[in-house]
Design a protein around this motif. Structure first.
Motif, PDB file in Angstrom:
ATOM      1  N   MET A  15      32.502  36.602  42.189  1.00 46.08           N
ATOM      2  CA  MET A  15      32.595  37.832  41.494  1.00 46.08           C
ATOM      3  C   MET A  15      32.942  39.295  42.896  1.00 46.08           C
ATOM      4  O   MET A  15      33.666  39.990  42.948  1.00 46.08           O
ATOM      5  CB  MET A  15      31.810  38.027  40.105  1.00 46.08           C
ATOM      6  CG  MET A  15      32.062  37.212  39.220  1.00 46.08           C
ATOM      7  SD  MET A  15      34.088  36.466  38.927  1.00 46.08           S
ATOM      8  CE  MET A  15      34.154  38.755  38.074  1.00 46.08           C
ATOM      9  N   ALA A  16      31.691  39.491  43.402  1.00 51.30           N
ATOM     10  CA  ALA A  16      32.084  40.445  44.584  1.00 51.30           C
ATOM     11  C   ALA A  16      32.759  40.166  45.748  1.00 51.30           C
ATOM     12  O   ALA A  16      32.936  41.160  44.916  1.00 51.30           O
ATOM     13  CB  ALA A  16      30.149  40.211  44.828  1.00 51.30           C
ATOM     14  N   VAL A  17      33.217  39.072  45.562  1.00 53.75           N
ATOM     15  CA  VAL A  17      34.864  38.770  46.587  1.00 53.75           C
ATOM     16  C   VAL A  17      36.007  39.300  45.936  1.00 53.75           C
ATOM     17  O   VAL A  17      37.212  38.781  47.112  1.00 53.75           O
ATOM     18  CB  VAL A  17      34.289  38.234  48.016  1.00 53.75           C
ATOM     19  CG1 VAL A  17      33.303  37.468  48.496  1.00 53.75           C
ATOM     20  CG2 VAL A  17      34.489  36.730  46.877  1.00 53.75           C
ATOM     21  N   ALA A  18      35.429  38.573  44.924  1.00 49.12           N
ATOM     22  CA  ALA A  18      37.273  38.434  44.231  1.00 49.12           C
ATOM     23  C   ALA A  18      37.821  39.638  43.724  1.00 49.12           C
ATOM     24  O   ALA A  18      37.372  41.101  43.602  1.00 49.12           O
ATOM     25  CB  ALA A  18      36.851  38.601  41.977  1.00 49.12           C
ATOM     26  N   GLN A  19      39.651  39.435  44.393  1.00 54.92           N
ATOM     27  CA  GLN A  19      40.338  40.919  43.841  1.00 54.92           C
ATOM     28  C   GLN A  19      40.866  40.713  42.715  1.00 54.92           C
ATOM     29  O   GLN A  19      41.225  41.691  42.200  1.00 54.92           O
ATOM     30  CB  GLN A  19      41.354  40.811  45.202  1.00 54.92           C
ATOM     31  CG  GLN A  19      40.331  40.829  46.276  1.00 54.92           C
ATOM     32  CD  GLN A  19      41.421  41.192  47.752  1.00 54.92           C
ATOM     33  OE1 GLN A  19      42.558  39.953  47.422  1.00 54.92           O
ATOM     34  NE2 GLN A  19      41.408  41.121  48.233  1.00 54.92           N
ATOM     35  N   ARG A  20      41.536  39.227  42.026  1.00 58.35           N
ATOM     36  CA  ARG A  20      41.262  38.944  40.431  1.00 58.35           C
ATOM     37  C   ARG A  20      40.964  37.795  40.011  1.00 58.35           C
ATOM     38  O   ARG A  20      40.293  37.183  40.640  1.00 58.35           O
ATOM     39  CB  ARG A  20      43.263  38.348  40.913  1.00 58.35           C
ATOM     40  CG  ARG A  20      44.130  39.971  41.506  1.00 58.35           C
ATOM     41  CD  ARG A  20      45.797  39.422  41.338  1.00 58.35           C
ATOM     42  NE  ARG A  20      45.899  37.855  41.858  1.00 58.35           N
ATOM     43  CZ  ARG A  20      47.002  37.527  41.528  1.00 58.35           C
ATOM     44  NH1 ARG A  20      47.681  37.456  40.249  1.00 58.35           N
ATOM     45  NH2 ARG A  20      47.103  36.939  42.100  1.00 58.35           N
ATOM     46  N   ASN A  21      40.837  37.506  38.519  1.00 60.57           N
ATOM     47  CA  ASN A  21      39.938  37.207  37.633  1.00 60.57           C
ATOM     48  C   ASN A  21      41.558  36.203  37.714  1.00 60.57           C
ATOM     49  O   ASN A  21      42.039  36.248  37.332  1.00 60.57           O
ATOM     50  CB  ASN A  21      39.208  37.859  36.610  1.00 60.57           C
ATOM     51  CG  ASN A  21      38.619  36.818  35.932  1.00 60.57           C
ATOM     52  OD1 ASN A  21      38.133  35.413  36.382  1.00 60.57           O
ATOM     53  ND2 ASN A  21      37.815  37.046  34.941  1.00 60.57           N
ATOM     54  N   ALA A  22      40.925  34.848  37.595  1.00 62.25           N
ATOM     55  CA  ALA A  22      41.401  33.448  36.870  1.00 62.25           C
ATOM     56  C   ALA A  22      40.597  32.832  36.081  1.00 62.25           C
ATOM     57  O   ALA A  22      39.810  31.608  35.918  1.00 62.25           O
ATOM     58  CB  ALA A  22      41.858  32.555  38.012  1.00 62.25           C
ATOM     59  N   PRO A  23      40.028  33.776  34.631  1.00 65.32           N
ATOM     60  CA  PRO A  23      38.619  32.960  33.767  1.00 65.32           C
ATOM     61  C   PRO A  23      39.218  31.290  33.112  1.00 65.32           C
ATOM     62  O   PRO A  23      38.274  30.653  32.534  1.00 65.32           O
ATOM     63  CB  PRO A  23      38.242  33.432  32.733  1.00 65.32           C
ATOM     64  CG  PRO A  23      40.258  35.178  32.521  1.00 65.32           C
ATOM     65  CD  PRO A  23      40.578  34.814  33.970  1.00 65.32           C
ATOM     66  N   GLY A  24      40.418  31.235  33.046  1.00 58.62           N
ATOM     67  CA  GLY A  24      40.587  29.609  32.352  1.00 58.62           C
ATOM     68  C   GLY A  24      39.927  28.608  33.081  1.00 58.62           C
ATOM     69  O   GLY A  24      39.980  27.646  32.130  1.00 58.62           O
ATOM     70  N   ILE A  25      40.747  28.323  34.344  1.00 59.88           N
ATOM     71  CA  ILE A  25      39.845  27.183  34.672  1.00 59.88           C
ATOM     72  C   ILE A  25      38.165  27.051  34.523  1.00 59.88           C
ATOM     73  O   ILE A  25      37.850  25.983  34.239  1.00 59.88           O
ATOM     74  CB  ILE A  25      39.766  27.033  36.523  1.00 59.88           C
ATOM     75  CG1 ILE A  25      41.330  27.583  36.581  1.00 59.88           C
ATOM     76  CG2 ILE A  25      39.287  26.497  37.175  1.00 59.88           C
ATOM     77  CD1 ILE A  25      41.627  27.621  38.187  1.00 59.88           C
ATOM     78  N   ALA A  26      37.105  28.134  34.483  1.00 58.00           N
ATOM     79  CA  ALA A  26      35.678  27.866  33.996  1.00 58.00           C
ATOM     80  C   ALA A  26      35.264  27.694  33.160  1.00 58.00           C
ATOM     81  O   ALA A  26      35.173  26.595  32.897  1.00 58.00           O
ATOM     82  CB  ALA A  26      35.567  29.244  34.711  1.00 58.00           C
TER      83      ALA A  26
END
Length: 311
Positions: free
Chosen positions: A233-244
């Motif tokens: 999460m610290a390096v993320a620029q966008r979230n893609a929560p659907g996969i998790a």
């Protein structure tokens, strides 16, 4: 379109490169005679002549080769070209494999000027087709025939594994599964559960190597050193929560302990990062959920896909 202004080699590592009038390039080594060649992705380094000239205008007395570059080319802003770009120079075909580099120990140029352009402006390439290049030769962009395979990295997080006290079975299982699907797994890492270390590796793989996919395994639970989600999460620029979310939903049908998984899925640049559990069995079950679906998303991240709407 560009022009080769200099070709630079160093026969020994740690020695400054010096210009030559022409050189041979092979897929097996890169620039023949250069000590930094080999069977790896950074066979040839390239730097734009305009970047060197701008640096000289700041008062730096630097010759060609001073930054460790193999090819100096006028007319290209290499930093603006994505990984996977093909460059044709006579019979030689190069593929850009990395943008910029980490500067672990500041060079003499940095110590003198307080700056060095190679870490941010230089690029690296591998040789796909060999031949000779001479000073004054023309370099141009080349068209790719066929699709470029998705490139991936696999990172295992395990204190015991990194210390040689436990065999990593999950990482190789992921690699095997990806390769069966046609992915090129270009790096595998086995790291201790250290957030800062994982963050640095994720940033490097996303920003410099511009990989399509990074899969991590381990460090997603409740233990104090399970910090993989925090690093991701610290390096993320966008979230893609659907996969998790999909992984957890499917895993809950197998074991209620799936609700204790804290794995995340995010995007940095053009790279998708997905956290997987630590056990080989859970890794396989998780990949069953998303492996056939994500190629569409990876294609969109490359900027090559169409719309997602279904009729």
């Amino acid at each position: 379109m560009g022009t080769v202004k200099a070709i630079c080699v160093s026969e020994t590592r740690g020695v400054a490169k010096h210009p030559v009038e022409k050189a041979s390039f092979t897929p097996e080594w890169g620039l023949v005679g250069d000590a930094h060649g080999g069977n790896w992705h950074r066979q040839v380094s390239l730097l734009g002549d305009e970047k060197i000239e701008a640096f000289r205008q700041k008062g730096a007395q630097v010759d060609y080769g001073a930054f460790g570059e193999n090819l100096v080319v006028e007319g290209f802003d290499f930093r603006a070209l994505p990984v996977g770009t093909l460059l044709r120079c006579g019979s030689v075909l190069l593929e850009i494999t990395q943008i910029g580099k980490e500067c672990h120990n500041h060079c003499q140029i940095y110590k003198t000027m307080g700056d060095c352009i190679m870490p941010r402006e230089g690029v690296f390439a591998r040789v796909l087709e060999g031949g000779q290049i001479a000073v004054g030769d023309e370099m141009r962009l080349a068209e790719r025939t066929g699709e470029r395979p998705f490139q991936a990295a696999v990172i295992t997080l395990s204190d015991k594994g990194s210390q040689g006290q436990r065999k990593d079975e999950s990482g190789p299982a992921i690699v095997k599964r990806l390769e069966e699907k046609g992915y090129q797994v270009v790096e595998t890492l086995l790291l201790a559960d250290e957030q800062a270390v994982l963050e640095r590796q994720l940033i490097r793989l996303c920003d410099q190597r511009q990989l399509d996919l990074i899969l991590t395994t381990g460090g997603t639970g409740f233990a104090p050193r399970d910090v993989t989600p925090e690093a991701t999460m610290a390096v993320a620029q966008r979230n893609a929560p659907g996969i998790a979310e999909a992984i957890r939903a499917a895993s809950l049908r197998i074991t209620p302990r799936a609700m204790l998984s804290r794995g995340v899925s995010v995007i940095r640049g053009k790279t998708l990062i997905v956290n997987l559990p630590g056990s080989p069995k859970a890794v396989q079950e998780s990949m069953d959920v998303f492996l056939d679906v994500i190629p569409h998303g990876l294609t969109l991240l490359r900027g090559e896909g169409g719309e997602c709407a279904r009729k």
